[in-house]
Design an enzyme around this catalytic site. Structure first.
Site, PDB file in Angstrom:
ATOM      1  N   GLU A  20      11.770 -43.337  31.910  1.00  0.00           N
ATOM      2  CA  GLU A  20      11.924 -44.731  31.531  1.00  0.00           C
ATOM      3  C   GLU A  20      11.814 -44.882  30.016  1.00  0.00           C
ATOM      4  O   GLU A  20      10.983 -44.243  29.374  1.00  0.00           O
ATOM      5  CB  GLU A  20      10.830 -45.569  32.200  1.00  0.00           C
ATOM      6  N   CYS A  34      10.851 -47.563  22.800  1.00  0.00           N
ATOM      7  CA  CYS A  34       9.681 -46.775  23.209  1.00  0.00           C
ATOM      8  C   CYS A  34      10.192 -45.640  24.101  1.00  0.00           C
ATOM      9  O   CYS A  34      10.712 -45.885  25.191  1.00  0.00           O
ATOM     10  CB  CYS A  34       8.734 -47.707  23.967  1.00  0.00           C
ATOM     11  N   CYS A  45      -5.546 -40.099  32.130  1.00  0.00           N
ATOM     12  CA  CYS A  45      -6.321 -41.251  31.636  1.00  0.00           C
ATOM     13  C   CYS A  45      -6.449 -42.250  32.778  1.00  0.00           C
ATOM     14  O   CYS A  45      -5.462 -42.552  33.455  1.00  0.00           O
ATOM     15  CB  CYS A  45      -5.632 -41.896  30.428  1.00  0.00           C
ATOM     16  N   CYS A  48      -4.190 -45.563  33.058  1.00  0.00           N
ATOM     17  CA  CYS A  48      -2.746 -45.448  32.797  1.00  0.00           C
ATOM     18  C   CYS A  48      -2.002 -45.073  34.078  1.00  0.00           C
ATOM     19  O   CYS A  48      -2.330 -44.084  34.727  1.00  0.00           O
ATOM     20  CB  CYS A  48      -2.528 -44.390  31.721  1.00  0.00           C
ATOM     21  N   CYS A 265       3.241 -50.712  28.415  1.00  0.00           N
ATOM     22  CA  CYS A 265       2.500 -49.476  28.153  1.00  0.00           C
ATOM     23  C   CYS A 265       1.628 -49.097  29.327  1.00  0.00           C
ATOM     24  O   CYS A 265       0.893 -49.910  29.861  1.00  0.00           O
ATOM     25  CB  CYS A 265       1.550 -49.695  26.978  1.00  0.00           C
TER      26      CYS A 265
HETATM   27  C1  SAM Z   1       1.368 -44.643  27.677  1.00  0.00           C
HETATM   28  S1  SAM Z   1       0.650 -43.942  26.228  1.00  0.00           S
HETATM   29  C2  SAM Z   1       1.868 -42.738  25.733  1.00  0.00           C
HETATM   30  C3  SAM Z   1       1.508 -42.018  24.476  1.00  0.00           C
HETATM   31  C4  SAM Z   1       0.349 -41.038  24.549  1.00  0.00           C
HETATM   32  N1  SAM Z   1       0.304 -40.343  25.762  1.00  0.00           N
HETATM   33  C5  SAM Z   1      -0.975 -41.730  24.278  1.00  0.00           C
HETATM   34  O1  SAM Z   1      -1.812 -41.808  25.174  1.00  0.00           O
HETATM   35  O2  SAM Z   1      -1.160 -42.173  23.142  1.00  0.00           O
HETATM   36  C6  SAM Z   1       0.914 -45.218  25.008  1.00  0.00           C
HETATM   37  C7  SAM Z   1      -0.255 -46.179  24.866  1.00  0.00           C
HETATM   38  O3  SAM Z   1      -0.396 -46.915  26.077  1.00  0.00           O
HETATM   39  C8  SAM Z   1      -1.780 -47.140  26.272  1.00  0.00           C
HETATM   40  N2  SAM Z   1      -1.954 -47.487  27.687  1.00  0.00           N
HETATM   41  C9  SAM Z   1      -2.001 -46.658  28.735  1.00  0.00           C
HETATM   42  N3  SAM Z   1      -2.174 -47.356  29.888  1.00  0.00           N
HETATM   43  C10 SAM Z   1      -2.231 -48.657  29.544  1.00  0.00           C
HETATM   44  C11 SAM Z   1      -2.360 -49.871  30.270  1.00  0.00           C
HETATM   45  N4  SAM Z   1      -2.459 -49.874  31.593  1.00  0.00           N
HETATM   46  N5  SAM Z   1      -2.374 -51.032  29.581  1.00  0.00           N
HETATM   47  C12 SAM Z   1      -2.222 -51.049  28.230  1.00  0.00           C
HETATM   48  N6  SAM Z   1      -2.065 -49.940  27.485  1.00  0.00           N
HETATM   49  C13 SAM Z   1      -2.075 -48.753  28.131  1.00  0.00           C
HETATM   50  C14 SAM Z   1      -2.416 -45.838  25.846  1.00  0.00           C
HETATM   51  O4  SAM Z   1      -3.785 -45.979  25.522  1.00  0.00           O
HETATM   52  C15 SAM Z   1      -1.598 -45.510  24.613  1.00  0.00           C
HETATM   53  O5  SAM Z   1      -2.228 -46.081  23.476  1.00  0.00           O
HETATM   54  S1  SF4 Z   2       0.628 -41.262  28.956  1.00  0.00           S
HETATM   55 FE1  SF4 Z   2      -1.099 -42.235  29.910  1.00  0.00          FE
HETATM   56  S2  SF4 Z   2      -2.232 -40.560  30.895  1.00  0.00           S
HETATM   57 FE2  SF4 Z   2      -0.848 -39.657  29.431  1.00  0.00          FE
HETATM   58  S3  SF4 Z   2      -2.095 -39.416  27.600  1.00  0.00           S
HETATM   59 FE3  SF4 Z   2      -0.985 -41.354  27.370  1.00  0.00          FE
HETATM   60  S4  SF4 Z   2      -2.395 -42.873  28.188  1.00  0.00           S
HETATM   61 FE4  SF4 Z   2      -3.137 -40.879  28.881  1.00  0.00          FE
END
Ligand code: SAM
Ligand code: SF4
Length: 289
Positions: A20, A34, A45, A48, A265
């Site tokens: 996506e 993005c 995490c 997430c 996100c």
């Molecule tokens: C999906 S991650 C992808 C990039 C990388 N894996 C990281 O964690 O930075 C991008 C951002 O989305 C945030 N994120 C993840 N789950 C989320 C959620 N349910 N609501 C808001 N932000 C979220 C993460 O903390 C990160 O800052």
């Molecule tokens: S994509 Fe989601 S599970 Fe993966 S590192 Fe980023 S926040 Fe953590």
């Protein structure tokens, strides 16, 4: 005309897995794409949705770059050009560091997509050796998802902290950025009600980032079915922001967008049959039933 909400593109890869990409218009003439760097993610995490999937595969350099190329082709005529790229879609970019460094350099190359390096940001959960490598080999910007101010909470909500704890992560950034006086890191901080949004968290956050050239991005938590967390109310996010600003930090707030269509996100992906486990909740956050 600007679209009112973000746009989600689904790509089907050769092996039939789906990734996506999200296009996020903003009122100030900025349109951000993005991009995803993996199918799923291994980092688990706890807040997430993508993290619930586990890692299915790394994307190739071409599969990463194609997302930005396609978004540009599809949306430039209608909504103006794509101005920014963020590696904040599915996956942990620095777990796929070779392909991500190559893809980001194609995005900023004169013979490539010609984005300014200041408009391409790679976000990581905190893989320390790969952060060092990225800072040495790429001229694009780095974002680090901090999301907690104690190892107790970060060990729980971001298991990567058990390998590279807050002191190691922030110590590395402090050292590396000292060698690059023009670089600034963006710290992302997802606000989780009752978990990381207290007055003490604001005070600790100020201390943790002291001496690091940075901006802080407070992100409203996007709820989803795979998580036990609740979003911090907007008023409390603003109070938290004000405390950080009073202590001299530069702070932005990203309130939720697109959460109703599972395109925000941390909401990308499909859980599938196999899911990574939810981890033990630290005692002080356990609620008696
Ligand atoms: C999906 S991650 C992808 C990039 C990388 N894996 C990281 O964690 O930075 C991008 C951002 O989305 C945030 N994120 C993840 N789950 C989320 C959620 N349910 N609501 C808001 N932000 C979220 C993460 O903390 C990160 O800052
Ligand atoms: S994509 Fe989601 S599970 Fe993966 S590192 Fe980023 S926040 Fe953590």
């Amino acid at each position: 005309m600007e679209p009112e909400r973000m746009l989600q593109i689904l790509f089907s890869l050769e092996d039939a897995s789906v990734i996506e990409t999200v296009v996020i218009p903003s009122a100030r003439g900025r349109t951000t794409v993005c991009v995803s760097s993996q199918v799923g993610c291994a980092m688990n995490c706890q807040f997430c949705f993508t993290g619930r999937m586990g890692l299915r595969k790394h994307l190739s350099t071409a599969e990463i770059v194609e997302q930005a190329v396609f978004a540009r082709k599809l949306f430039s005529d209608e909504f103006g050009t794509i101005t920014n790229v963020v590696f904040m879609g599915m996956g942990e970019p620095l777990h796929n560091v070779d392909n991500v460094i190559k893809a980001s350099s194609i995005m900023v190359d004169e013979q490539g997509l010609q984005f300014s390096p200041r408009k391409v940001t790679v976000s990581t959960s905190g893989l320390v050796p790969e952060i060092k490598r990225f800072l040495n080999e790429s001229n694009c910007d780095l974002a680090v998802s901090l999301n907690a101010t104690t190892d107790e909470v970060r060990d729980w909500i971001m298991p990567i902290n058990r390998r590279y704890n807050l002191s190691t992560l922030l110590g590395t950034l402090r050292e590396e950025l000292r060698l690059r006086p023009k670089s600034i890191v963006l710290f992302e901080y997802v606000m989780l009600a009752g978990v990381n949004d207290s007055v003490d968290d604001a005070k600790r956050l100020t201390e943790l980032v002291r001496g690091i050239a940075c901006k802080i991005n407070l992100i409203s938590f996007n709820p989803h079915s795979g998580s036990q967390f609740k979003p911090t109310p907007d008023e409390k996010i603003i109070e938290f922001r004000n405390m950080l600003i009073q202590s001299g930090l530069t702070v932005m707030v990203r309130l939720s967008r697109g959460d109703d269509q599972m395109a925000a996100c941390g909401q990308l992906g499909a859980a599938g049959d196999y899911q990574l486990p939810l981890l033990r909740v630290p005692e002080k956050f356990q609620v008696a039933l």
